[in-house]
Design a protein around this motif. Structure first.
Motif, short mmCIF file in Angstrom:
data_model
loop_
_atom_site.label_atom_id
_atom_site.label_comp_id
_atom_site.label_asym_id
_atom_site.label_seq_id
_atom_site.Cartn_x
_atom_site.Cartn_y
_atom_site.Cartn_z
N LEU A 75 51.03 17.71 24.66
CA LEU A 75 52.47 17.54 24.31
C LEU A 75 53.16 16.37 25.43
CD1 LEU A 75 55.32 18.77 23.45
CD2 LEU A 75 55.10 20.39 25.73
N ILE A 76 52.49 16.29 26.57
CA ILE A 76 53.10 15.43 27.57
C ILE A 76 52.50 14.00 27.24
CG2 ILE A 76 52.67 14.75 29.98
CD1 ILE A 76 52.62 17.76 30.57
N ASN A 77 51.30 13.93 26.67
CA ASN A 77 50.72 12.71 26.30
C ASN A 77 51.45 12.04 25.30
OD1 ASN A 77 48.71 12.26 28.23
ND2 ASN A 77 47.34 13.33 26.82
N LYS A 78 51.68 12.91 24.38
CA LYS A 78 52.48 12.43 23.13
C LYS A 78 53.69 11.98 23.34
CE LYS A 78 53.90 14.21 18.48
NZ LYS A 78 55.19 14.79 18.58
N PHE A 79 54.46 12.45 24.31
CA PHE A 79 55.93 12.30 24.80
C PHE A 79 55.97 10.82 25.40
CE2 PHE A 79 59.29 12.03 27.71
CZ PHE A 79 60.42 12.47 27.22
N ILE B 85 50.19 16.23 36.02
CA ILE B 85 49.45 16.08 34.92
C ILE B 85 49.38 14.67 34.21
CG2 ILE B 85 49.34 16.53 32.35
CD1 ILE B 85 50.99 19.19 33.04
N GLN B 86 50.12 13.89 34.42
CA GLN B 86 50.06 12.45 34.07
C GLN B 86 49.00 11.51 35.03
OE1 GLN B 86 53.89 10.91 31.49
NE2 GLN B 86 54.48 11.87 33.25
N LEU B 87 49.06 11.95 36.15
CA LEU B 87 48.54 11.29 37.13
C LEU B 87 46.96 11.69 37.05
CD1 LEU B 87 47.87 9.54 39.78
CD2 LEU B 87 48.89 11.36 41.30
N ALA B 88 46.82 13.00 36.84
CA ALA B 88 45.36 13.15 36.66
C ALA B 88 44.86 12.67 35.36
CB ALA B 88 45.44 15.07 36.48
N GLU B 89 45.86 12.61 34.44
CA GLU B 89 45.24 11.79 33.13
C GLU B 89 44.77 10.63 33.31
OE1 GLU B 89 44.62 14.38 30.61
OE2 GLU B 89 45.39 12.68 29.23
N GLU B 90 45.56 9.84 34.29
CA GLU B 90 45.14 8.33 34.48
C GLU B 90 43.88 8.07 35.24
OE1 GLU B 90 46.84 5.29 33.39
OE2 GLU B 90 47.49 6.78 31.99
#
Lengths: 97, 97, 97, 97
Positions: free
Chosen positions: C8-12, C70-75
């Motif tokens: 959901l966050i990635n899509k946003f 969550i976004q930092l963990a993704e990166e």
């Protein structure tokens, strides 16, 4: 720090009866929040972009950091020049030429 | 702010060639980190407990906040007294007597 | 962390083309700013007063902290559960029973 | 958030009797300090340099941010997934496509 300036800040809070809230822990907390508001002016921008776009806001938030710093020093009975000189000396020992 | 003190801080960083790293964004970031290290001295403690236990550390971290604040003001060409007086005036309008 | 939530966050951010700004340094900076906005809800208040007065704001700011985390963990290609379990284990060694 | 993980964190602090210190204000303060320690890994470095040099430290500090976030959510009786979904929806209204 200019004594007139310290007096200006002291008078400001005395007139508003705020000294009662200004224990060192809450002052350190507010100083930290103001430092974040200062930093917020650089968010998603390069340093050069931020300086052009947010010069006035940076001045205001940096001033707030100094104002809380002065109030915290007052509560702790620190002489601001003394602690700065002490810390520069310590930094000099930590990072010798 | 005492001009001798500003000169002391300027000399310190010139001798170490650090001015090249000191763009306003990175200075604001470091100021914010030092404000957090200051606040860390109050973590899990009441204000009174912290003041007794960590007086020296609080002095050192508060000094670091001032040192970065002075350096940021230098980079921005702000006169520290001017921006403080401006902000106190603005706060006076925001919170009238 | 629920994979649906991460998606959901990635899509946003994909829909808004924001990934280009989301280098780890700027994400860590924004996470720190959101943590300060969270803390701001407790400024000049006791913990109990803040919880009553600012419950909704606390929920929103804490959510922002998680979203940037969550976004930092993704990166960084971190698995959030893995790094939490690792850190709890390290904390257990640092603070043994 | 995986219930096993929340239970692991709850068990950790129960075994150490730390829940007594964990009022929301002090948890928010500690979360903010951990976010600063995370950011400290990027100080005076470009994002790319920091990621290479401090990958392990970034993982540890980000984990601490999540751990405090989970504990604060517990104290506030927030469901982490619920508040994240609510905030993503609010952000979608603030920044429409």
């Amino acid at each position: 720090m200019n004594p007139d300036l310290i007096q200006l800040i002291n008078k400001f809070r005395e007139e508003r009866n705020w000294k009662q809230y200004h224990n060192p822990k809450d002052l350190a907390l507010s100083l930290s929040l103001e430092a974040s508001e200062l930093l917020e002016n650089f968010q998603w921008l390069s340093s050069d972009e931020a300086v052009v776009k947010n010069r006035q806001e940076i001045a205001e938030e940096l001033a707030d950091v100094f104002i809380y710093g002065i109030q915290l020093a007052e509560e702790m009975n620190f002489d601001i020049e003394d602690i700065i000189r002490m810390k520069v000396r310590m930094n000099g020992e930590k990072y010798p030429l």
